[in-house]
Design an enzyme around this catalytic site. Structure first.
Site, PDB file in Angstrom:
ATOM      1  N   PHE A  84       4.061   5.681   3.590  1.00  0.00           N
ATOM      2  CA  PHE A  84       2.796   5.952   4.190  1.00  0.00           C
ATOM      3  C   PHE A  84       2.083   6.933   3.654  1.00  0.00           C
ATOM      4  O   PHE A  84       2.290   7.330   2.733  1.00  0.00           O
ATOM      5  CB  PHE A  84       2.903   5.490   5.542  1.00  0.00           C
ATOM      6  CG  PHE A  84       3.042   4.036   6.253  1.00  0.00           C
ATOM      7  CD1 PHE A  84       4.351   3.385   5.688  1.00  0.00           C
ATOM      8  CD2 PHE A  84       2.139   3.281   6.927  1.00  0.00           C
ATOM      9  CE1 PHE A  84       4.270   2.051   6.163  1.00  0.00           C
ATOM     10  CE2 PHE A  84       2.079   2.238   7.303  1.00  0.00           C
ATOM     11  CZ  PHE A  84       3.267   1.566   6.756  1.00  0.00           C
ATOM     12  N   ARG A  90      -4.439   6.608   9.630  1.00  0.00           N
ATOM     13  CA  ARG A  90      -3.256   6.826   8.774  1.00  0.00           C
ATOM     14  C   ARG A  90      -1.779   7.455   9.603  1.00  0.00           C
ATOM     15  O   ARG A  90      -2.118   8.373  10.414  1.00  0.00           O
ATOM     16  CB  ARG A  90      -3.608   7.609   7.404  1.00  0.00           C
ATOM     17  CG  ARG A  90      -4.729   7.160   6.716  1.00  0.00           C
ATOM     18  CD  ARG A  90      -4.241   5.765   6.160  1.00  0.00           C
ATOM     19  NE  ARG A  90      -5.215   5.133   5.385  1.00  0.00           N
ATOM     20  CZ  ARG A  90      -6.123   4.262   5.869  1.00  0.00           C
ATOM     21  NH1 ARG A  90      -6.130   3.942   6.975  1.00  0.00           N
ATOM     22  NH2 ARG A  90      -7.032   3.618   4.919  1.00  0.00           N
ATOM     23  N   ARG A 107     -15.376   3.463   1.558  1.00  0.00           N
ATOM     24  CA  ARG A 107     -14.898   3.088   0.236  1.00  0.00           C
ATOM     25  C   ARG A 107     -14.264   1.758   0.137  1.00  0.00           C
ATOM     26  O   ARG A 107     -13.428   1.342   0.846  1.00  0.00           O
ATOM     27  CB  ARG A 107     -13.780   4.434  -0.191  1.00  0.00           C
ATOM     28  CG  ARG A 107     -13.263   4.769  -1.541  1.00  0.00           C
ATOM     29  CD  ARG A 107     -12.583   5.953  -1.644  1.00  0.00           C
ATOM     30  NE  ARG A 107     -11.211   5.786  -0.541  1.00  0.00           N
ATOM     31  CZ  ARG A 107     -10.159   6.564  -0.728  1.00  0.00           C
ATOM     32  NH1 ARG A 107     -10.435   7.633  -1.606  1.00  0.00           N
ATOM     33  NH2 ARG A 107      -9.281   6.209  -0.105  1.00  0.00           N
ATOM     34  N   ALA A 111       3.893   6.385 -11.770  1.00  0.00           N
ATOM     35  CA  ALA A 111       2.751   5.386 -11.322  1.00  0.00           C
ATOM     36  C   ALA A 111       1.189   6.130 -11.364  1.00  0.00           C
ATOM     37  O   ALA A 111       1.302   7.269 -11.358  1.00  0.00           O
ATOM     38  CB  ALA A 111       3.134   4.872 -10.006  1.00  0.00           C
ATOM     39  N   ILE A 149     -16.243  12.227   4.644  1.00  0.00           N
ATOM     40  CA  ILE A 149     -15.615  11.472   5.282  1.00  0.00           C
ATOM     41  C   ILE A 149     -16.194   9.737   4.703  1.00  0.00           C
ATOM     42  O   ILE A 149     -17.476   9.879   5.073  1.00  0.00           O
ATOM     43  CB  ILE A 149     -15.869  11.438   6.789  1.00  0.00           C
ATOM     44  CG1 ILE A 149     -14.945  12.566   7.286  1.00  0.00           C
ATOM     45  CG2 ILE A 149     -15.241  10.114   7.380  1.00  0.00           C
ATOM     46  CD1 ILE A 149     -15.292  13.090   8.813  1.00  0.00           C
ATOM     47  N   TYR A 193      -4.212  -1.213  -6.702  1.00  0.00           N
ATOM     48  CA  TYR A 193      -2.952  -0.388  -6.475  1.00  0.00           C
ATOM     49  C   TYR A 193      -1.967  -0.945  -5.894  1.00  0.00           C
ATOM     50  O   TYR A 193      -0.941  -0.917  -6.234  1.00  0.00           O
ATOM     51  CB  TYR A 193      -3.577   0.845  -5.847  1.00  0.00           C
ATOM     52  CG  TYR A 193      -2.189   1.908  -5.481  1.00  0.00           C
ATOM     53  CD1 TYR A 193      -1.347   2.667  -6.405  1.00  0.00           C
ATOM     54  CD2 TYR A 193      -2.189   2.278  -4.336  1.00  0.00           C
ATOM     55  CE1 TYR A 193      -0.375   3.570  -5.917  1.00  0.00           C
ATOM     56  CE2 TYR A 193      -1.205   3.024  -3.649  1.00  0.00           C
ATOM     57  CZ  TYR A 193      -0.235   3.359  -4.624  1.00  0.00           C
ATOM     58  OH  TYR A 193       0.737   4.347  -4.210  1.00  0.00           O
ATOM     59  N   LYS A 213       1.722  -2.789  -6.909  1.00  0.00           N
ATOM     60  CA  LYS A 213       3.249  -2.242  -6.265  1.00  0.00           C
ATOM     61  C   LYS A 213       3.906  -3.487  -5.793  1.00  0.00           C
ATOM     62  O   LYS A 213       5.146  -3.511  -5.953  1.00  0.00           O
ATOM     63  CB  LYS A 213       2.907  -1.196  -5.193  1.00  0.00           C
ATOM     64  CG  LYS A 213       2.379   0.171  -5.807  1.00  0.00           C
ATOM     65  CD  LYS A 213       3.587   0.944  -6.265  1.00  0.00           C
ATOM     66  CE  LYS A 213       3.261   2.175  -6.853  1.00  0.00           C
ATOM     67  NZ  LYS A 213       4.462   2.973  -7.607  1.00  0.00           N
ATOM     68  N   ASN A 253       5.449  11.294 -18.549  1.00  0.00           N
ATOM     69  CA  ASN A 253       4.787  11.570 -19.582  1.00  0.00           C
ATOM     70  C   ASN A 253       3.599  12.575 -19.456  1.00  0.00           C
ATOM     71  O   ASN A 253       2.890  13.082 -20.394  1.00  0.00           O
ATOM     72  CB  ASN A 253       4.106  10.350 -20.118  1.00  0.00           C
ATOM     73  CG  ASN A 253       3.237   9.836 -19.108  1.00  0.00           C
ATOM     74  OD1 ASN A 253       3.016  10.272 -18.095  1.00  0.00           O
ATOM     75  ND2 ASN A 253       2.636   8.570 -19.423  1.00  0.00           N
ATOM     76  N   LEU A 254       3.810  13.384 -18.170  1.00  0.00           N
ATOM     77  CA  LEU A 254       2.705  14.425 -17.846  1.00  0.00           C
ATOM     78  C   LEU A 254       1.559  13.970 -18.003  1.00  0.00           C
ATOM     79  O   LEU A 254       0.404  14.785 -17.909  1.00  0.00           O
ATOM     80  CB  LEU A 254       2.957  15.550 -18.691  1.00  0.00           C
ATOM     81  CG  LEU A 254       4.424  16.229 -18.825  1.00  0.00           C
ATOM     82  CD1 LEU A 254       4.481  17.518 -19.785  1.00  0.00           C
ATOM     83  CD2 LEU A 254       4.793  16.579 -17.345  1.00  0.00           C
TER      84      LEU A 254
HETATM   85  N1  LIG Z   1       1.398  10.357  -2.381  1.00  0.00           N
HETATM   86  C1  LIG Z   1       1.436   9.311  -1.581  1.00  0.00           C
HETATM   87  O1  LIG Z   1       0.871   9.525  -0.395  1.00  0.00           O
HETATM   88  C2  LIG Z   1       2.292   8.095  -1.894  1.00  0.00           C
HETATM   89  C3  LIG Z   1       2.170   7.126  -0.934  1.00  0.00           C
HETATM   90  C4  LIG Z   1       2.730   5.793  -1.193  1.00  0.00           C
HETATM   91  C5  LIG Z   1       3.429   5.791  -2.339  1.00  0.00           C
HETATM   92  N2  LIG Z   1       3.434   6.719  -3.142  1.00  0.00           N
HETATM   93  C6  LIG Z   1       4.175   6.435  -4.421  1.00  0.00           C
HETATM   94  O2  LIG Z   1       4.875   7.588  -4.836  1.00  0.00           O
HETATM   95  C7  LIG Z   1       5.046   7.986  -6.211  1.00  0.00           C
HETATM   96  C8  LIG Z   1       4.610   9.290  -6.651  1.00  0.00           C
HETATM   97  O3  LIG Z   1       3.576   9.557  -6.038  1.00  0.00           O
HETATM   98  P1  LIG Z   1       2.787  11.137  -6.190  1.00  0.00           P
HETATM   99  O4  LIG Z   1       1.799  11.342  -5.213  1.00  0.00           O
HETATM  100  O5  LIG Z   1       3.893  12.100  -6.369  1.00  0.00           O
HETATM  101  O6  LIG Z   1       1.869  10.745  -7.567  1.00  0.00           O
HETATM  102  P2  LIG Z   1       1.925  11.865  -8.998  1.00  0.00           P
HETATM  103  O7  LIG Z   1       0.646  11.723  -9.585  1.00  0.00           O
HETATM  104  O8  LIG Z   1       1.816  13.421  -8.437  1.00  0.00           O
HETATM  105  O9  LIG Z   1       3.235  11.757  -9.923  1.00  0.00           O
HETATM  106  C9  LIG Z   1       3.292  10.596 -10.590  1.00  0.00           C
HETATM  107  C10 LIG Z   1       4.001  11.195 -11.841  1.00  0.00           C
HETATM  108  O10 LIG Z   1       4.165  10.006 -12.656  1.00  0.00           O
HETATM  109  C11 LIG Z   1       3.797  10.316 -14.072  1.00  0.00           C
HETATM  110  N3  LIG Z   1       3.301   9.209 -14.779  1.00  0.00           N
HETATM  111  C12 LIG Z   1       2.455   8.393 -14.327  1.00  0.00           C
HETATM  112  N4  LIG Z   1       2.511   7.165 -15.283  1.00  0.00           N
HETATM  113  C13 LIG Z   1       3.776   7.506 -16.219  1.00  0.00           C
HETATM  114  C14 LIG Z   1       4.202   6.782 -17.228  1.00  0.00           C
HETATM  115  N5  LIG Z   1       3.806   5.620 -17.545  1.00  0.00           N
HETATM  116  N6  LIG Z   1       5.337   7.123 -17.805  1.00  0.00           N
HETATM  117  C15 LIG Z   1       5.717   8.493 -17.377  1.00  0.00           C
HETATM  118  N7  LIG Z   1       5.367   9.098 -16.481  1.00  0.00           N
HETATM  119  C16 LIG Z   1       4.237   8.666 -15.839  1.00  0.00           C
HETATM  120  C17 LIG Z   1       2.690  11.261 -13.940  1.00  0.00           C
HETATM  121  O11 LIG Z   1       2.605  12.146 -15.087  1.00  0.00           O
HETATM  122  C18 LIG Z   1       3.058  11.972 -12.659  1.00  0.00           C
HETATM  123  O12 LIG Z   1       3.586  13.185 -13.125  1.00  0.00           O
HETATM  124  C19 LIG Z   1       3.973   6.854  -6.770  1.00  0.00           C
HETATM  125  O13 LIG Z   1       4.708   5.769  -7.360  1.00  0.00           O
HETATM  126  C20 LIG Z   1       3.213   6.542  -5.677  1.00  0.00           C
HETATM  127  O14 LIG Z   1       2.563   5.230  -6.037  1.00  0.00           O
HETATM  128  C21 LIG Z   1       2.814   7.854  -3.092  1.00  0.00           C
END
Ligand SMILES: NC(=O)c1ccc[n+]([C@@H]2O[C@H](COP(=O)([O-])OP(=O)(O)OC[C@H]3O[C@@H](n4cnc5c(N)ncnc54)[C@H](O)[C@@H]3O)[C@@H](O)[C@H]2O)c1
Length: 326
Positions: A169, A219, A280, A75, A205, A141, A145, A32-33
């Site tokens: 991670f 981490r 935090r 998400a 930090i 968060y 999940k 959904n961007l």
């Molecule tokens: N980045 C990390 O280090 C990390 C670590 C653990 C888990 N994750 C998981 O990996 C996944 C991707 O993370 P990311 O870093 O790429 O995040 P991101 O924010 O870059 O990408 C998430 C995408 O989901 C889209 N989105 C959100 N809600 C939506 C909805 N209701 N309908 C349609 N699209 C929707 C957003 O527009 C975005 O493009 C997530 O589920 C996150 O929880 C990420």
């Protein structure tokens, strides 16, 4: 048959979609961007713009495509925001997600690969954290999940739909033109690199009084390319086996915030000023994975073995992005 990949305009989803395509898989993106931009979409992949809970759009996708599996990345991902606005996280990451899964499960789709997180564990009772470690998330968060993981377990019992929950991670690094581009950015490596580029003055930090070697949080950093490879292996696993898995994706090595800053200083040649502020809420002190199940069951092997190689790939991406924005 196609893989429906949600969140494919985001950081990890866009890279996984590109790599799946390179590997010959048929991928379709739904996003959904809300947290990304159209420009971040990988090229040559069919894109549906809309929300995961938009049932009429899901109906259209179902009619137009033959969906074999779902990779669910969509998400909200900010720990701090989830503490301040929990409803937003339970709604988007849990309520909408189960509605979305339910739609396709009712249509007979039977393979789900879910982007879970190390945040499901909470404060570690032992290190490295394996998949059996107690789940006690310290923020909404992580809890949102964990709820989805529990839902998937119930669905498996009720209807035999299998899943692989991949608990990443700290995803980091870049792949060609695709890299970490969150807005707002709260992840450590891109923020430090923005300091190196002069976009920010300094790196904050959040607490240096944790029970760790240098007092800052530790981490486990894993390259996004290696995460993508694990998705491909998880998809093959679900295609050839009947069973579900929970799988950690990490390096098994921990780096403190100060270690990462030092590595960024070495790679970029920049000074990178630092300021310490309060802890935090919701941050565990140390998260380091055991990825034995990924290695032994999925046959996963990491290509990016050092944190320096991860930061080098991120630095190339951020430098190019900065040059292009001038
Ligand atoms: N980045 C990390 O280090 C990390 C670590 C653990 C888990 N994750 C998981 O990996 C996944 C991707 O993370 P990311 O870093 O790429 O995040 P991101 O924010 O870059 O990408 C998430 C995408 O989901 C889209 N989105 C959100 N809600 C939506 C909805 N209701 N309908 C349609 N699209 C929707 C957003 O527009 C975005 O493009 C997530 O589920 C996150 O929880 C990420």
């Amino acid at each position: 048959m196609s893989i429906l990949l949600t969140g494919g305009a985001g950081y990890i989803g866009s890279i996984v979609a590109s790599i799946l395509k390179e590997e010959g898989e048929d991928v379709i993106i739904l996003d959904n961007l809300s947290r990304s931009k159209k420009e971040c979409l990988p090229s040559g992949i069919k894109f549906y713009e809309g929300d995961i809970d938009d049932v009429s759009l899901l109906e259209k996708i179902y009619v137009e495509e033959k969906i074999d599996a779902i990779m669910h990345f969509a998400a909200f991902i900010e720990v701090g925001e989830s503490v301040l606005e929990p409803y937003k996280y339970y709604e988007n990451n849990f309520s909408k997600t189960i509605k979305f899964f339910n739609f396709f499960i009712n249509k007979g789709m039977d393979k789900i690969i879910f982007s879970s997180t190390a945040a499901v564990y909470g404060e570690p009772q032992y290190i490295p954290i394996d998949e059996d470690h107690i789940k006690n998330p310290t923020n909404p968060y992580g809890m949102s999940k964990l709820f989805v993981e529990r839902f998937l377990e119930s669905v498996e019992r009720a209807s035999g739909v299998h899943h692989v929950a991949l608990r990443y991670f700290n995803a980091s690094g870049a792949y060609g033109n695709y890299g970490e581009n969150h807005d707002p950015e709260t992840h450590l490596i891109p923020i430090i690199l923005e300091v190196a580029l002069g976009i920010r003055d300094k790196i904050f930090i959040n607490g240096d009084d944790y029970n760790t070697t240098d007092g800052t949080c530790i981490r486990d950093y894993i390259h996004v390319y290696d995460i993508a490879k694990a998705h491909l292996l998880a998809y093959r696993y679900l295609s050839n086996n009947s069973g579900s898995l929970k799988v950690n994706l990490g390096s098994g090595e921990g780096y403190s915030i100060l270690d990462i800053i030092e590595s960024c200083r070495k790679i970029t040649g920049a000074i990178i000023p630092v300021e310490v502020r309060e802890r935090r809420e919701g941050d565990p002190s140390t998260l380091i994975a055991s990825s034995k199940i990924a290695e032994d069951v999925l046959g996963w092997k990491r290509e990016y073995q050092s944190v320096d190689s991860i930061i080098e790939s991120a630095w190339k991406f951020h430098k190019a992005k900065f040059e292009n924005s001038k």
